[in-house]
Design a protein around this motif. Structure first.
Motif, PDB file in Angstrom:
ATOM      1  N   ARG A 218       0.838  -1.213   0.000  1.00 52.77           N
ATOM      2  CA  ARG A 218       0.000   0.000   0.000  1.00 52.77           C
ATOM      3  C   ARG A 218       0.870   1.260   0.000  1.00 52.77           C
ATOM      4  O   ARG A 218       0.589   2.223  -0.702  1.00 52.77           O
ATOM      5  CB  ARG A 218      -0.938   0.002   1.210  1.00 52.77           C
ATOM      6  N   ALA A 219       1.936   1.246   0.790  1.00 52.38           N
ATOM      7  CA  ALA A 219       2.845   2.398   0.843  1.00 52.38           C
ATOM      8  C   ALA A 219       3.604   2.554  -0.480  1.00 52.38           C
ATOM      9  O   ALA A 219       3.966   3.670  -0.871  1.00 52.38           O
ATOM     10  CB  ALA A 219       3.824   2.233   2.004  1.00 52.38           C
ATOM     11  N   PHE A 220       3.839   1.451  -1.162  1.00 44.29           N
ATOM     12  CA  PHE A 220       4.582   1.460  -2.423  1.00 44.29           C
ATOM     13  C   PHE A 220       3.808   2.135  -3.548  1.00 44.29           C
ATOM     14  O   PHE A 220       4.406   2.808  -4.399  1.00 44.29           O
ATOM     15  CB  PHE A 220       4.908   0.005  -2.807  1.00 44.29           C
ATOM     16  N   LEU A 221       2.506   1.960  -3.592  1.00 48.21           N
ATOM     17  CA  LEU A 221       1.713   2.437  -4.731  1.00 48.21           C
ATOM     18  C   LEU A 221       1.880   3.929  -5.021  1.00 48.21           C
ATOM     19  O   LEU A 221       2.139   4.297  -6.172  1.00 48.21           O
ATOM     20  CB  LEU A 221       0.243   2.055  -4.560  1.00 48.21           C
ATOM     21  N   PRO A 222       1.758   4.831  -4.045  1.00 45.63           N
ATOM     22  CA  PRO A 222       1.979   6.245  -4.383  1.00 45.63           C
ATOM     23  C   PRO A 222       3.433   6.544  -4.743  1.00 45.63           C
ATOM     24  O   PRO A 222       3.709   7.426  -5.557  1.00 45.63           O
ATOM     25  CB  PRO A 222       1.533   7.003  -3.129  1.00 45.63           C
ATOM     26  N   LEU A 223       4.361   5.794  -4.171  1.00 42.59           N
ATOM     27  CA  LEU A 223       5.768   5.958  -4.552  1.00 42.59           C
ATOM     28  C   LEU A 223       5.973   5.518  -5.995  1.00 42.59           C
ATOM     29  O   LEU A 223       6.753   6.124  -6.741  1.00 42.59           O
ATOM     30  CB  LEU A 223       6.675   5.153  -3.618  1.00 42.59           C
ATOM     31  N   ASN A 224       5.275   4.474  -6.391  1.00 43.62           N
ATOM     32  CA  ASN A 224       5.362   3.982  -7.759  1.00 43.62           C
ATOM     33  C   ASN A 224       4.914   5.054  -8.751  1.00 43.62           C
ATOM     34  O   ASN A 224       5.524   5.229  -9.807  1.00 43.62           O
ATOM     35  CB  ASN A 224       4.533   2.712  -7.911  1.00 43.62           C
ATOM     36  N   GLU A 225       3.852   5.770  -8.409  1.00 48.19           N
ATOM     37  CA  GLU A 225       3.395   6.881  -9.255  1.00 48.19           C
ATOM     38  C   GLU A 225       4.511   7.901  -9.457  1.00 48.19           C
ATOM     39  O   GLU A 225       4.739   8.366 -10.568  1.00 48.19           O
ATOM     40  CB  GLU A 225       2.189   7.575  -8.607  1.00 48.19           C
TER      41      GLU A 225
ATOM     42  N   LEU B 213      12.334   4.420  -0.254  1.00 46.28           N
ATOM     43  CA  LEU B 213      12.556   3.005  -0.534  1.00 46.28           C
ATOM     44  C   LEU B 213      13.342   2.344   0.592  1.00 46.28           C
ATOM     45  O   LEU B 213      13.056   1.213   0.987  1.00 46.28           O
ATOM     46  CB  LEU B 213      13.283   2.845  -1.867  1.00 46.28           C
ATOM     47  N   GLY B 214      14.319   3.053   1.130  1.00 44.70           N
ATOM     48  CA  GLY B 214      15.101   2.512   2.241  1.00 44.70           C
ATOM     49  C   GLY B 214      14.222   2.163   3.432  1.00 44.70           C
ATOM     50  O   GLY B 214      14.377   1.097   4.043  1.00 44.70           O
ATOM     51  N   ARG B 215      13.282   3.037   3.752  1.00 45.13           N
ATOM     52  CA  ARG B 215      12.366   2.766   4.867  1.00 45.13           C
ATOM     53  C   ARG B 215      11.441   1.581   4.549  1.00 45.13           C
ATOM     54  O   ARG B 215      11.204   0.715   5.388  1.00 45.13           O
ATOM     55  CB  ARG B 215      11.550   4.011   5.194  1.00 45.13           C
ATOM     56  N   LEU B 216      10.935   1.555   3.319  1.00 43.75           N
ATOM     57  CA  LEU B 216      10.024   0.493   2.918  1.00 43.75           C
ATOM     58  C   LEU B 216      10.725  -0.863   2.943  1.00 43.75           C
ATOM     59  O   LEU B 216      10.197  -1.843   3.485  1.00 43.75           O
ATOM     60  CB  LEU B 216       9.493   0.795   1.507  1.00 43.75           C
ATOM     61  N   VAL B 217      11.925  -0.924   2.380  1.00 41.49           N
ATOM     62  CA  VAL B 217      12.677  -2.181   2.348  1.00 41.49           C
ATOM     63  C   VAL B 217      13.075  -2.593   3.764  1.00 41.49           C
ATOM     64  O   VAL B 217      13.058  -3.778   4.101  1.00 41.49           O
ATOM     65  CB  VAL B 217      13.898  -2.072   1.405  1.00 41.49           C
TER      66      VAL B 217
END
Length: 195
Positions: free
Chosen positions: A74-81, A125-129
């Protein structure tokens, strides 16, 4: 599609062991060698995709990591945009009424803005990973590969933003996206949320 060497590099497993494992997986019908346009390598078969889905679901359940991976997705999706927009801006620079004008990289401010956005995404990305690897260690390294590609782009090697055939920012990001989808059993295009 990847050859033995690419699989060995990505997994950190000895190349000879990788070759042996790929041949075993071929015997099970999970992978096959393909050749296309002068390149070749291994790819999953339909049966291999089904086995992969089964193993990923099992891993997710055993690690009790579904919520963590769902939250990360879910957090990735807006980052993907944002990543898609940045890569598009790296490749195109609208001008003179042509919204699809190729970015010839003659505007350092335009390119710097794109690289700054990629740097901001590297931090996210660092936080997400970090959250993902706390639950499933195999998610480790995406942030490091992305940052390494970004460093090369900042050093003047523009293909490391969205180039094909290298572990560019875009290629690394796409691998993570595919890993998230596969891990959750979500078909590409079936995601909810912004794109």
């Amino acid at each position: 599609m990847a050859d033995d060497l690419a699989v060995a590099r990505r997994t950190g497993v000895d190349r000879h062991k990788v070759s042996e494992l790929l041949e075993d997986n071929e015997a099970y019908g999970w992978v096959t060698r393909v050749e296309f346009a002068g390149t070749g390598g291994w790819t999953l078969t339909g049966r291999g995709k089904a086995e992969d889905a089964r193993r990923l679901a099992e891993e997710l359940d055993e690690a009790r990591a579904r919520t963590v991976v769902e939250d990360a997705h879910r957090a990735f999706l807006p980052l993907n945009e944002r990543l898609v927009r940045a890569c598009t801006d790296w490749q195109l620079k609208p001008e003179d009424g042509n919204q699809f004008a190729v970015n010839d990289h003659s505007d350092p401010e335009w390119d710097a803005r794109v690289l700054d956005e990629l740097s901001a995404l590297a931090d996210e990305l660092g936080r997400l990973v970090g959250a993902l690897t706390g639950a499933l260690a195999r998610f480790g390294g995406y942030d490091e590969r992305f940052s390494a590609a970004l460093a090369r782009a900042r050093a003047g090697e523009g293909q490391w933003v969205a180039g094909v055939g290298v572990a560019s920012c875009h290629a690394t990001w796409m691998e993570l996206h595919e890993d998230l989808l596969s891990t959750l059993g979500v078909e590409r295009g079936a995601e909810s949320g912004p794109r």
